[in-house]
Design a protein around this motif. Structure first.
Motif, PDB file in Angstrom:
ATOM      1  N   LYS A 302       0.838  -1.193   0.000  1.00 22.89           N
ATOM      2  CA  LYS A 302       0.000   0.000   0.000  1.00 22.89           C
ATOM      3  C   LYS A 302       0.878   1.251   0.000  1.00 22.89           C
ATOM      4  CE  LYS A 302      -3.615   2.165   2.859  1.00 22.89           C
ATOM      5  NZ  LYS A 302      -4.387   2.013   4.121  1.00 22.89           N
ATOM      6  N   THR A 303       0.468   2.261  -0.768  1.00 24.26           N
ATOM      7  CA  THR A 303       1.143   3.557  -0.753  1.00 24.26           C
ATOM      8  C   THR A 303       0.107   4.641  -0.480  1.00 24.26           C
ATOM      9  OG1 THR A 303       0.821   4.141  -3.080  1.00 24.26           O
ATOM     10  CG2 THR A 303       2.673   2.677  -2.568  1.00 24.26           C
ATOM     11  N   ALA A 304       0.574   5.862  -0.356  1.00 23.03           N
ATOM     12  CA  ALA A 304      -0.340   6.982  -0.094  1.00 23.03           C
ATOM     13  C   ALA A 304      -1.280   7.232  -1.261  1.00 23.03           C
ATOM     14  CB  ALA A 304       0.463   8.247   0.217  1.00 23.03           C
ATOM     15  N   THR A 305      -0.906   6.788  -2.438  1.00 22.88           N
ATOM     16  CA  THR A 305      -1.716   7.075  -3.629  1.00 22.88           C
ATOM     17  C   THR A 305      -2.368   5.834  -4.233  1.00 22.88           C
ATOM     18  OG1 THR A 305       0.273   6.895  -5.010  1.00 22.88           O
ATOM     19  CG2 THR A 305      -0.338   9.093  -4.218  1.00 22.88           C
ATOM     20  N   GLY A 306      -2.178   4.678  -3.597  1.00 24.67           N
ATOM     21  CA  GLY A 306      -2.752   3.454  -4.154  1.00 24.67           C
ATOM     22  C   GLY A 306      -1.860   2.266  -3.868  1.00 24.67           C
ATOM     23  N   MET A 307      -1.807   1.318  -4.792  1.00 21.63           N
ATOM     24  CA  MET A 307      -1.006   0.113  -4.610  1.00 21.63           C
ATOM     25  C   MET A 307       0.199   0.124  -5.538  1.00 21.63           C
ATOM     26  SD  MET A 307      -2.383  -1.642  -2.197  1.00 21.63           S
ATOM     27  CE  MET A 307      -1.535  -3.199  -2.418  1.00 21.63           C
ATOM     28  N   ALA A 308       1.272  -0.449  -5.052  1.00 19.11           N
ATOM     29  CA  ALA A 308       2.480  -0.663  -5.850  1.00 19.11           C
ATOM     30  C   ALA A 308       2.980  -2.068  -5.534  1.00 19.11           C
ATOM     31  CB  ALA A 308       3.528   0.392  -5.530  1.00 19.11           C
ATOM     32  N   SER A 309       4.067  -2.487  -6.175  1.00 18.17           N
ATOM     33  CA  SER A 309       4.597  -3.813  -5.874  1.00 18.17           C
ATOM     34  C   SER A 309       6.077  -3.879  -6.206  1.00 18.17           C
ATOM     35  CB  SER A 309       3.843  -4.895  -6.653  1.00 18.17           C
ATOM     36  OG  SER A 309       4.115  -4.808  -8.037  1.00 18.17           O
ATOM     37  N   LYS A 310       6.728  -4.836  -5.551  1.00 19.21           N
ATOM     38  CA  LYS A 310       8.106  -5.181  -5.869  1.00 19.21           C
ATOM     39  C   LYS A 310       8.152  -6.672  -6.123  1.00 19.21           C
ATOM     40  CE  LYS A 310      10.532  -1.620  -3.190  1.00 19.21           C
ATOM     41  NZ  LYS A 310      11.537  -1.334  -2.142  1.00 19.21           N
ATOM     42  N   THR A 311       9.034  -7.071  -7.008  1.00 19.99           N
ATOM     43  CA  THR A 311       9.229  -8.496  -7.254  1.00 19.99           C
ATOM     44  C   THR A 311      10.647  -8.866  -6.843  1.00 19.99           C
ATOM     45  OG1 THR A 311       7.640  -8.553  -9.069  1.00 19.99           O
ATOM     46  CG2 THR A 311       9.248 -10.332  -8.969  1.00 19.99           C
ATOM     47  N   VAL A 312      10.740  -9.867  -5.996  1.00 22.87           N
ATOM     48  CA  VAL A 312      12.032 -10.342  -5.489  1.00 22.87           C
ATOM     49  C   VAL A 312      12.282 -11.734  -6.050  1.00 22.87           C
ATOM     50  CG1 VAL A 312      13.272 -11.080  -3.422  1.00 22.87           C
ATOM     51  CG2 VAL A 312      11.922  -8.980  -3.382  1.00 22.87           C
ATOM     52  N   MET A 313      13.468 -11.948  -6.576  1.00 16.96           N
ATOM     53  CA  MET A 313      13.852 -13.285  -7.020  1.00 16.96           C
ATOM     54  C   MET A 313      14.375 -14.040  -5.803  1.00 16.96           C
ATOM     55  SD  MET A 313      13.844 -15.325  -9.577  1.00 16.96           S
ATOM     56  CE  MET A 313      13.788 -14.272 -11.051  1.00 16.96           C
ATOM     57  N   ALA A 314      13.539 -14.922  -5.267  1.00 13.96           N
ATOM     58  CA  ALA A 314      13.907 -15.679  -4.071  1.00 13.96           C
ATOM     59  C   ALA A 314      14.598 -16.979  -4.475  1.00 13.96           C
ATOM     60  CB  ALA A 314      12.668 -15.976  -3.240  1.00 13.96           C
ATOM     61  N   TYR A 315      15.579 -17.374  -3.678  1.00 19.02           N
ATOM     62  CA  TYR A 315      16.369 -18.561  -3.994  1.00 19.02           C
ATOM     63  C   TYR A 315      16.110 -19.669  -2.973  1.00 19.02           C
ATOM     64  CZ  TYR A 315      18.847 -15.689  -7.377  1.00 19.02           C
ATOM     65  OH  TYR A 315      19.147 -14.890  -8.449  1.00 19.02           O
ATOM     66  N   PHE A 316      16.149 -20.905  -3.480  1.00 19.01           N
ATOM     67  CA  PHE A 316      15.871 -22.073  -2.642  1.00 19.01           C
ATOM     68  C   PHE A 316      16.861 -23.181  -2.976  1.00 19.01           C
ATOM     69  CE2 PHE A 316      12.015 -19.724  -3.158  1.00 19.01           C
ATOM     70  CZ  PHE A 316      11.268 -19.873  -1.990  1.00 19.01           C
ATOM     71  N   THR A 317      17.357 -23.847  -1.932  1.00 20.99           N
ATOM     72  CA  THR A 317      18.066 -25.110  -2.112  1.00 20.99           C
ATOM     73  C   THR A 317      17.126 -26.216  -1.631  1.00 20.99           C
ATOM     74  OG1 THR A 317      19.058 -25.296   0.093  1.00 20.99           O
ATOM     75  CG2 THR A 317      20.186 -23.879  -1.511  1.00 20.99           C
ATOM     76  N   HIS A 318      17.584 -27.445  -1.686  1.00 18.51           N
ATOM     77  CA  HIS A 318      16.719 -28.529  -1.195  1.00 18.51           C
ATOM     78  C   HIS A 318      16.560 -28.462   0.318  1.00 18.51           C
ATOM     79  CE1 HIS A 318      20.675 -30.348  -0.420  1.00 18.51           C
ATOM     80  NE2 HIS A 318      20.071 -31.235   0.367  1.00 18.51           N
ATOM     81  N   HIS A 319      17.379 -27.656   0.982  1.00 22.64           N
ATOM     82  CA  HIS A 319      17.228 -27.470   2.423  1.00 22.64           C
ATOM     83  C   HIS A 319      16.111 -26.488   2.757  1.00 22.64           C
ATOM     84  CE1 HIS A 319      21.674 -28.658   2.406  1.00 22.64           C
ATOM     85  NE2 HIS A 319      21.031 -29.642   3.003  1.00 22.64           N
TER      86      HIS A 319
END
Length: 721
Positions: A302-319
């Motif tokens: 949420k922002t003061a003027t509406g909605m925004a977004s960020k995209t994060v490249m998340a990393y995963f191992t088998h753990h």
């Protein structure tokens, strides 16, 4: 013509929606007629349903009546959508959740659920949706319609779930590439997370029946007091975490359970050696390079003027997901991910009527972050240290990250309950846990440390544990009232060595030292103190502020040595540092209250400032004196402030919240108290109707049987009326 087509299309959509909603609404109305909610004179909802599913429907409706805001908030958080309501500052909390919880995965698990559990999840959603449909004045912040699968996103009721072990600042630093930002100091050592649980065997009770103390130390208003019963054998009373459909800590007519945080090691960090090839990320494992899984995660906010977004490249191992970096390596976290089994265990536990049934339920092994203290009507008392305990190679130090490239560090399944630290009916006749180590759980009858791998226990002894041993070792002819007395014993164990060291330091000062005269009255006050708190006690005020001054000065040093700060100031600071901290405490008391000789009750206060989740305390507004202080100092009854201090007084917001004592037998008897009251609306008479009793440690009688509820009935109704 175009407008006519639009109108017809809209009408068809509306008709389709109405047709789709009709079966759902019919189901709501039918369930509502199978449920009666009886509110007693404390506003406690006693929910009686024809089936378990009906009772769940009524319980969710009743919770929404008392605090829909907290119900919704818990699911917004559980699904990683908090930033959509609170703004960009919460996107890293959302990322942490979304690394483990996705709607698609939860929907698949819901589809695979047994029919009986599906019914409960449908009723969970129905109860909340029916509340919203019948209360159009309530405006949800985000969730306008609950889905059954959402129950799986929040399946274990601990205040500090496993996932919270992942540090948000570390997570942010890793995925932004920016330095870690320090967390602002609240002014206090963090109030210990956890709880106290005592069980008393029949041979030590006056009635010859088993007794149980239920004493969670949570943030205030985190759980309400409820009663849920059905014609299918459900009849549980206790504390429910807002939005969940099972009693988390409580009892039925035959057995009771109390969870305390801090069992075995259930979370492990793996150091991953990362290599990049052709623009792709790999990690070393067993001599080979494995491809790192990369998942783009979108984080709306949420922002003061509406909605925004960020995209994060998340990393995963088998753990598991990568959450931080350390020493040039990436750190992946492995923890339990069994929401379906966890929800099954959480609900089924409430219907266990014997030790055998309770033990069988424990074999699901998904109560990952807790110990359990148990008692029942057959006279059994028992203790389970943890429940979900992965098998590991004991050669490794599991208190620190291990080498993720070495297959020897893999988990090897789970320990059977019989192999974990547990105890049934010890010869001494009592059990206790205060988030401390398990090898004093029953005094001289305790399990032996040498018989278990070190990863089966993670926390050391604490001041509350020493206090519990003292009050329980002499216990006999215990009643509900005397058990309350034990749980509120006012001795402060941690100050025993601290005050002794201070007196030694002061007595060794030469007469010419300026501190000799400056601190003489304060030292005399502490020399004559019996180490017991009360609202009228001046030494309690002085000791607590002195302790806080030492904590503030040496917290960083203690953290660097990985020892509890109270242990550090007991063992590792100089005599001069102890004396200077007392001078600092004196100055602060004089600055804030005009005199260091201020009684403790003038400082330590209970104030329910509003119905908001984040309370804003105010010295100018009414409040109540509370005698029991922070559990840091060994108080069994806990009252601490975790919010940033913007006031002169201390306003507790964490510690004793819902507290109960239970006696089992042919007819269960219990007493309880709740911080403030059961309803979050300041206009409700149940907003703070227990506040004064709470401040005195005074309990009310629990109304468990319908005939008793009727004698203290405020109103009875079907949901929707």
């Amino acid at each position: 013509m175009f407008q006519t087509r639009l109108a017809v299309a809209a009408l068809l959509v509306c008709v389709a929606c109405t047709a789709q909603a009709a079966p759902e609404q019919a189901r709501w109305k039918q369930s509502a007629q199978h449920v009666t909610i009886m509110r007693d004179t404390w506003g406690i909802p006693h929910v009686f349903g024809k089936s378990d599913a009906d009772a769940v429907f009524g319980l969710m409706y009743a919770q929404a009546e008392d605090d829909f805001n907290r119900v919704e908030r818990n699911y917004i958080n559980a699904m990683g959508r908090l930033a959509e309501v609170e703004g960009e500052a919460e996107i890293w909390r959302d990322l942490r959740m979304k690394m483990y919880i996705t709607p698609a995965a939860m929907q698949a698990k819901y589809a695979a659920s047994p029919a009986w559990l599906k019914k409960l999840m449908i009723s969970f959603a129905d109860g909340l949706n029916f509340y919203l449909a019948t209360h159009p004045e309530v405006k949800p912040k985000l969730i306008t319609h609950f889905e059954p699968w959402m129950a799986l996103s929040f399946s274990e009721g601990s205040i500090g779930g496993d996932i919270e072990e992942i540090d948000l600042k570390d997570l942010e630093a890793f995925y932004t590439g920016q330095p870690k930002v320090a967390v602002a100091d609240t002014g206090f050592d963090p109030e210990p997370r956890g709880s106290n649980g005592f069980a008393i065997a029949p041979k030590l009770s006056k009635s010859g029946r088993a007794l149980l103390l239920i004493n969670p130390h949570t943030s205030f208003y985190f759980r309400p007091e409820v009663h849920i019963a059905s014609e299918q054998g459900l009849n549980a009373y206790g504390a429910v975490t807002w939005g969940q459909f099972f009693i988390y800590q409580g009892f039925n007519e035959r057995a009771g359970w109390m969870h305390t945080s801090g069992g075995g090691d259930v979370i492990d960090e793996y150091l991953e050696t990362v290599v990049e090839k052709n623009g792709k990320v790999f990690y070393k494992y067993d001599g080979f390079d494995r491809a790192m899984k990369a998942v783009p995660i979108t984080l709306p906010y949420k922002t003061a003027t509406g909605m925004a977004s960020k995209t994060v490249m998340a990393y995963f191992t088998h753990h598991g997901p990568v959450v931080r970096a350390a020493g040039g390596k990436w750190v992946a976290v492995k923890m339990m991910e069994e929401p379906l089994k966890a929800l099954t265990q959480s609900f089924s536990r409430t219907k266990a009527k014997s030790y055998a049934a309770f033990r069988k339920n424990m074999e699901l092994r998904t109560n990952s972050s807790n110990n359990t203290v148990y008692a029942d009507a057959d006279g059994n008392i028992a203790y389970f240290h943890g429940n979900f305990i992965p098998k590991r190679d004991p050669r490794f130090d599991w208190t620190h990250p291990v080498d993720g490239s070495d297959p020897a560090t893999e988990w090897r399944g789970l320990h059977a309950i019989a192999d974990t630290i547990n105890l049934k009916n010890p010869a001494n006749g009592w059990l206790q846990n205060t988030n401390n180590w398990p090898f004093r759980v029953a005094g001289t009858s305790s399990p032996l440390e040498k018989d278990y791998p070190k990863y089966m226990w993670t926390l050391p002894e604490n001041a509350r544990g020493l206090h519990a041993l003292r009050v329980l070792e002499g216990a006999h002819d215990v009643t509900l009232d005397s058990l309350i007395g034990l749980a509120y014993d006012n001795y402060l164990t941690a100050f025993e060595p601290l005050v002794a060291s201070l007196l030694k330091a002061y007595d060794a000062l030469p007469a010419s030292d300026p501190l000799k005269a400056q601190l003489a009255p304060q030292v005399d006050a502490l020399r004559g103190w019996d180490l017991r708190y009360s609202v009228s006690s001046v030494p309690t005020s002085l000791a607590v502020y002195w302790g806080q001054a030492m904590v503030a000065s040496f917290k960083a040093a203690a953290n660097a040595k990985e020892v509890p700060v109270v242990d550090y100031i007991r063992d590792s600071i100089t005599p001069q540092e102890r004396l200077l901290a007392l001078a600092s405490a004196t100055a602060r008391l004089e600055a804030d209250f005009g005199s260091w000789q201020t009684p403790w009750g003038e400082i330590n206060r209970f104030q329910r400032a509003s119905g908001d989740i984040q309370q804003q305390y105010d010295d100018a507004k009414p409040s109540l004196p509370v005698a029991f202080p922070s559990a840091v100092w060994g108080s069994l009854a806990s009252f601490g402030m975790s919010a940033p201090q913007k006031t002169k007084r201390i306003y507790g917001d964490r510690g004793n919240s819902f507290v109960a004592v239970v006696e089992f037998g042919p007819r269960v008897r219990a007493k309880s108290i709740l911080a403030g009251g059961n309803n979050s609306n300041p206009a409700s008479k149940h907003y703070a109707d227990q506040a004064e009793m709470y401040s005195h440690g005074q309990f009310k009688d629990v109304l468990y049987y319908k005939e008793d509820i009727k004698q203290h009935l405020e109103r009875a109704y079907h949901p929707g009326q």
